[in-house]
Design a protein around this motif. Structure first.
Motif, mmCIF file in Angstrom:
data_model
loop_
_atom_site.group_PDB
_atom_site.id
_atom_site.type_symbol
_atom_site.label_atom_id
_atom_site.label_comp_id
_atom_site.label_asym_id
_atom_site.label_seq_id
_atom_site.Cartn_x
_atom_site.Cartn_y
_atom_site.Cartn_z
ATOM 1 N N PRO A 12 0.824 -1.198 0.095
ATOM 2 C CA PRO A 12 -0.055 -0.048 -0.107
ATOM 3 C C PRO A 12 0.826 1.406 -0.002
ATOM 4 O O PRO A 12 1.956 1.212 0.644
ATOM 5 N N PRO A 13 0.491 2.323 -0.642
ATOM 6 C CA PRO A 13 1.220 3.650 -0.874
ATOM 7 C C PRO A 13 1.250 4.041 0.671
ATOM 8 O O PRO A 13 0.485 4.145 1.392
ATOM 9 N N GLN A 14 2.755 4.624 0.929
ATOM 10 C CA GLN A 14 2.648 4.987 2.327
ATOM 11 C C GLN A 14 2.499 6.339 2.430
ATOM 12 O O GLN A 14 2.170 6.870 3.754
ATOM 13 N N VAL C 91 11.557 -5.380 10.691
ATOM 14 C CA VAL C 91 11.902 -4.048 10.115
ATOM 15 C C VAL C 91 10.505 -3.123 10.256
ATOM 16 O O VAL C 91 9.473 -3.246 9.602
ATOM 17 N N GLU C 92 10.759 -2.333 11.321
ATOM 18 C CA GLU C 92 9.862 -1.499 11.759
ATOM 19 C C GLU C 92 8.951 -0.669 10.921
ATOM 20 O O GLU C 92 7.813 -0.460 10.914
ATOM 21 N N ARG C 93 9.833 -0.235 9.691
ATOM 22 C CA ARG C 93 9.040 0.649 8.963
ATOM 23 C C ARG C 93 8.386 0.067 7.590
ATOM 24 O O ARG C 93 7.867 0.559 6.749
ATOM 25 N N LEU C 94 8.683 -1.237 7.591
ATOM 26 C CA LEU C 94 8.125 -2.078 6.451
ATOM 27 C C LEU C 94 6.649 -2.736 7.124
ATOM 28 O O LEU C 94 6.272 -2.721 8.260
ATOM 29 N N THR C 95 5.542 -2.937 6.081
ATOM 30 C CA THR C 95 4.292 -3.448 6.385
ATOM 31 C C THR C 95 4.629 -4.677 6.971
ATOM 32 O O THR C 95 5.718 -5.338 6.923
ATOM 33 N N VAL C 96 3.455 -5.455 7.572
ATOM 34 C CA VAL C 96 3.518 -6.572 8.282
ATOM 35 C C VAL C 96 3.758 -7.565 7.181
ATOM 36 O O VAL C 96 4.536 -8.537 7.380
ATOM 37 N N ARG C 125 1.163 -18.400 0.849
ATOM 38 C CA ARG C 125 1.474 -18.788 2.265
ATOM 39 C C ARG C 125 1.618 -17.675 3.301
ATOM 40 O O ARG C 125 1.172 -18.053 4.358
ATOM 41 N N ALA C 126 2.283 -16.721 2.886
ATOM 42 C CA ALA C 126 2.358 -15.528 3.733
ATOM 43 C C ALA C 126 0.990 -15.267 4.400
ATOM 44 O O ALA C 126 0.789 -15.249 5.630
ATOM 45 N N TYR C 127 -0.044 -15.178 3.580
ATOM 46 C CA TYR C 127 -1.365 -14.888 4.099
ATOM 47 C C TYR C 127 -1.920 -15.970 5.045
ATOM 48 O O TYR C 127 -2.421 -15.772 6.087
ATOM 49 N N GLN C 137 -6.075 -9.655 9.331
ATOM 50 C CA GLN C 137 -6.419 -8.196 9.062
ATOM 51 C C GLN C 137 -5.305 -7.085 9.110
ATOM 52 O O GLN C 137 -5.764 -6.188 8.778
ATOM 53 N N HIS C 138 -3.988 -7.518 9.755
ATOM 54 C CA HIS C 138 -3.371 -6.549 9.784
ATOM 55 C C HIS C 138 -2.274 -6.442 8.747
ATOM 56 O O HIS C 138 -1.233 -5.792 8.849
ATOM 57 N N ALA C 139 -2.468 -7.265 7.788
ATOM 58 C CA ALA C 139 -1.435 -7.480 6.582
ATOM 59 C C ALA C 139 -0.682 -6.198 6.119
ATOM 60 O O ALA C 139 0.555 -6.134 6.035
ATOM 61 N N ASP C 140 -1.536 -5.118 5.864
ATOM 62 C CA ASP C 140 -1.139 -4.134 5.345
ATOM 63 C C ASP C 140 -0.737 -2.917 6.348
ATOM 64 O O ASP C 140 -0.284 -1.699 5.703
ATOM 65 N N LYS C 141 -0.687 -3.190 7.706
ATOM 66 C CA LYS C 141 -0.346 -2.185 8.597
ATOM 67 C C LYS C 141 1.251 -2.192 8.669
ATOM 68 O O LYS C 141 1.941 -3.063 8.283
ATOM 69 N N ARG C 142 1.708 -1.105 9.138
ATOM 70 C CA ARG C 142 3.236 -0.936 9.221
ATOM 71 C C ARG C 142 3.520 -1.664 10.650
ATOM 72 O O ARG C 142 2.894 -1.571 11.589
#
Lengths: 267, 270, 273
Positions: A12-14, C91-96, C125-127, C137-142
């Motif tokens: 997703p775009p950040q 890696v804190e700044r990447l998404t889950v 597999r990651a999902y 449901q948190h896959a796209d969160k940082r």
């Protein structure tokens, strides 16, 4: 497992979540770059001609000639170094009262406004432009350079000093105030110990910057090694120019290591 | 512990030795200052100095009122100046990134050879002002925007390189270790372990340098490297102080706006 | 599955972290590594995947001696070893999702990882793994937007994305509260049981180790001083591992905590509803 999981995923775009805005901004950047690069007119024949000079300059840098212009170089160097030291001392000496005056937690509002505007003026005027004016007023030579650097030092040191004082631990100042101390005693006991190490560090840092700047303002006639360098380049003496640049780099390196060592020693 | 038998009459928070050293230090500084002052002012013509207030008044008088009619003529050079700063920053940042990775202790491929070279590039670029770079480049490739852009780029390498390599050295080791443990290659460790961590610093530094470069590019024209400085130089040469006033006000306005933009962008990133 | 033979590590400073450690870990076994801080627990598990280079000895993973491998072969072997870290090390700044996919880095070429274009089966597999650890449901969160327990779940999913044959777990509960700690340990044991995965878990919490591990190895000053099932972990064994004073202090702390908990429970029960 019964659930079916998707097999594609897009990051997703950040920064800009809105798709339209993203495309608009990307297009804007591309258009700007095209326009900006379009303004650069390059005379390739001239550049080609210059390559030979460039080569000579690189050779001059690799085989610097310190000796044939040594008299000019040493005189410029002495001017630069003396200018650097005197302007830093004077600049810091003037910065201290102005810095204290520009700290909101120590002085009444009118004084604060006056001191902050002095700082703003000093910071927004470029050294070179100040030097042009001061050379016009005081004549060519290191004295104009000294004034320029002192003036620039005020904006730099006073601003950082004032910001520092505004950030000091208020409880310590309260404690001193509670003993019934006068304003001067307050500055001496509550402010000085907290900002002194930083002031020394900043002064050393500024010494470094002043030397680097002293090499530049000579170009507009304010004395120092910059004037020597300007002459060398005008005469196409690239080996002397290379020598001067190497000296500048060496002094900056020495002063950087020296000032970090001194700062450690003083703390 | 022995019992304290008496109290000292005088209290001081430094030992006598330390105080003596401090005084000697101050004395040395004053002596050095006086000595430097004498050398520096040897060639000063004091008549000019005493004459300065009159000169200042004279120049001030000629600057007023500013010749506002000159403003439209300045728009093109101003556009050039902004382009010099922006393109120069982009070029400088592109060159600074590899230098920073070579200079950072935790990413450099060779501590004994490449790291010192990278550090020297950074110091050399930092110690030479962009005006000096411009002076050289104008002599080499001729006057014009290109010399200005390259000068700005060369000066930016050191600034961006230094701050960026410090940011790389400050990255969280555990995140890098975790990526290493998955069996990632060196390039993948760089792109997953280090790059995400330094991204905010990278953008912050670049925008900050762009702001500084706007300032510096306004005067590059003094040595012929294009932009609004060319007009400044021409006006100074003809002693057209009322035009100089307009140019200086325009520069001031540009600098204030660019500072505001850079502060906004940095705020949005962090 | 994993066999350590006379593994030793001496740091450049001259400190000996490991001295002649030998042990066998069969498939599916959960080994808890306990010992006072500085005993070499962390060094031991880092020597296995060579995040720390052992000074001498062998690390046999199946038939391969990891200590002898060159850089490229080592990377290929590291894929077989999943690692879960203290304080998550995401890696804190990447998404889950990117964090989970980073477990596949050893399998995909650089351009795929750079463009985030992973093969479809990796993404599926990651999902699946995110669903398994309860974070679908948190896959796209940082990653830095998650809580501690959630981040450690992402860490587990990342390790499992490698399709490992062995898990190395370094203090998985060090920065979690007691309840979350137990949840994470339960998840770990379940996952290991599902896949018949062996794991070496470096753990400072003795009761937790006793509750969840099948075998306990006690380290003291770089030497194995205990190696038995948890029910053999007697007072005297713990005194050998931790030294008399430390163990006493630790136990007293635990007792006080247990007392306080019991007290709180009693008060709650007594409260009028």
């Amino acid at each position: 497992m019964s659930a079916v999981y998707p097999d594609t995923w897009r990051r997703p775009p950040q920064i800009i979540p809105n798709r339209r805005w993203r495309i608009a901004i990307q297009c804007g950047i591309v258009i700007y770059l095209i326009l900006a690069i379009g303004t650069v007119e390059v005379n390739w024949a001239r550049v080609y001609e210059g390559l030979e000079r460039g080569q000579r300059f690189v050779m001059g840098f690799l085989q610097p000639d310190f000796s044939s212009r040594w008299k000019d170089i040493s005189q410029g160097l002495v001017e630069s170094l003396t200018m650097t030291l005197t302007s830093t001392v004077v600049g810091v000496a003037i910065s201290v009262p102005i810095g204290i005056g520009a700290a909101r937690n120590l002085v009444p509002r009118p004084i604060y406004m006056v001191c902050r505007s002095i700082i703003a003026v000093s910071r927004s005027l470029q050294e070179i432009i100040v030097a042009i004016f001061l050379v016009a007023m005081f004549g060519f030579g290191p004295f104009a350079g000294f004034l320029t650097l002192s003036f620039a030092t005020i904006g730099f040191i006073a601003k950082l000093l004032a910001d520092d004082i505004e950030e000091i631990d208020a409880t310590q100042a309260e404690a001193i105030r509670a003993t019934g101390a006068s304003w001067l005693q307050l500055v001496d006991y509550a402010v000085k110990p907290q900002v002194m190490p930083r002031l020394i560090g900043l002064s050393l840092y500024r010494l470094d910057i002043n030397f680097r700047e002293s090499a530049v303002i000579g170009i507009v006639g304010a004395g120092g090694i910059g004037a020597t360098l300007n002459t060398a380049i005008d005469r196409y003496e690239y080996d002397s120019a290379g020598a001067i640049l190497l000296i500048i780099i060496a002094i900056v390196m020495v002063s950087e290591y020296g000032s970090s060592y001194l700062r450690k020693f003083l703390q | 512990m022995t019992e304290i038998s008496h109290y000292a009459q005088v209290w001081s928070h430094r030992t006598p030795r330390k105080r003596l050293l401090m005084w000697l230090g101050w004395l040395a500084l004053v002596a050095l200052f006086v000595w430097c002052w004498q050398i520096m002012t040897e060639t000063t013509i004091w008549m000019f100095v005493t004459d300065a207030p009159r000169q200042a008044a004279d120049i001030g008088g000629r600057m007023l009122p500013p010749r506002w009619g000159y403003l439209p003529e300045l728009m093109n050079p101003l556009w050039d100046t902004i382009n010099i700063a922006t393109l120069g920053t982009i070029g400088g940042v592109i060159m600074a990134v590899p230098v920073a990775f070579l200079a950072a202790r935790n990413t450099t491929p060779s501590v004994t050879i490449l790291r010192p070279i990278a550090l020297f590039i950074i110091v050399a670029s930092r110690s030479i002002n962009s005006l000096i770079w411009a002076l050289l480049l104008v002599a080499v490739i001729g006057p014009g925007l290109l010399a200005g852009i390259i000068a700005i780029a060369l000066r930016s390498i050191g600034f961006v390189g230094k701050l960026l390599y410090e940011a790389i050295e400050e990255t969280d080791k555990r995140q890098i270790e975790a990526i290493t443990a998955t069996g990632a290659s060196q390039a993948q460790i760089l792109s997953y372990g280090i790059v995400p961590q330094i991204m905010p610093a990278f953008w912050g530094i670049s925008v900050f340098r762009w702001d500084i470069n706007i300032r510096e590019s306004t005067i590059l024209g003094l040595v012929g490297a294009g932009g609004i400085g060319l007009k400044l130089n021409a006006s100074l040469a003809t002693l057209a102080w009322n035009q100089v006033a307009v140019i200086l006000l325009l520069i001031l306005g540009t600098v204030i706006i660019s500072e505001w933009v850079s502060a906004r962008v940095r705020h949005a990133i962090i | 599955m994993l066999r350590l033979i006379a593994l030793s590590k001496t740091y450049a400073t001259g400190d000996t972290a490991l001295a002649d450690v030998s042990m066998d870990v069969p498939k599916g076994q959960l080994v808890g590594l306990i010992g006072p801080s500085g005993a070499g627990k962390s060094t031991l598990i880092r020597c296995i995947n060579r995040l720390v280079e052992p000074t001498s000895g062998q690390v046999m993973l199946g038939d391969t001696d990891l200590v002898r491998l060159g850089a490229a072969d080592l990377r290929r072997q590291r894929r077989r070893i999943g690692m879960i870290f203290q304080e998550y090390a995401l890696v804190e700044r990447l998404t889950v999702m990117e964090n989970v996919l980073s477990g596949r880095l050893g399998y995909v070429p650089f351009w795929r990882s750079w463009l985030r274009r992973y093969p479809p089966q990796d993404i599926r597999r990651a999902y699946e793994l995110l669903d398994r650890v309860g974070l679908l449901q948190h896959a796209d969160k940082r990653a830095d937007a998650l809580s501690g327990g959630q981040r450690q779940r992402v860490g587990i999913a990342r390790a499992l994305a490698q399709e490992p044959e062995l898990l190395l777990v370094d203090e998985p509960t060090a920065s979690l509260d007691p309840k979350t700690s137990r949840q994470i340990m339960r998840l770990l044991t379940e996952i290991c049981a599902e896949r018949d995965l062996p794991a070496i878990v470096n753990i400072h919490d003795v009761p937790l180790a006793q509750q969840f591990m099948q075998r306990i190895v006690g380290l003291r000053a770089g030497c194995v001083v205990f190696d038995d099932p948890p029910d053999q972990l007697s007072e005297s064994a713990l005194t050998t591992i931790y030294g008399a004073e430390d163990w006493h202090a630790m136990r007293q702390g635990d007792e006080e905590q247990a007392e306080a908990q019991a007290d709180a429970k009693r008060r709650l029960a007594e409260m009028p509803v």
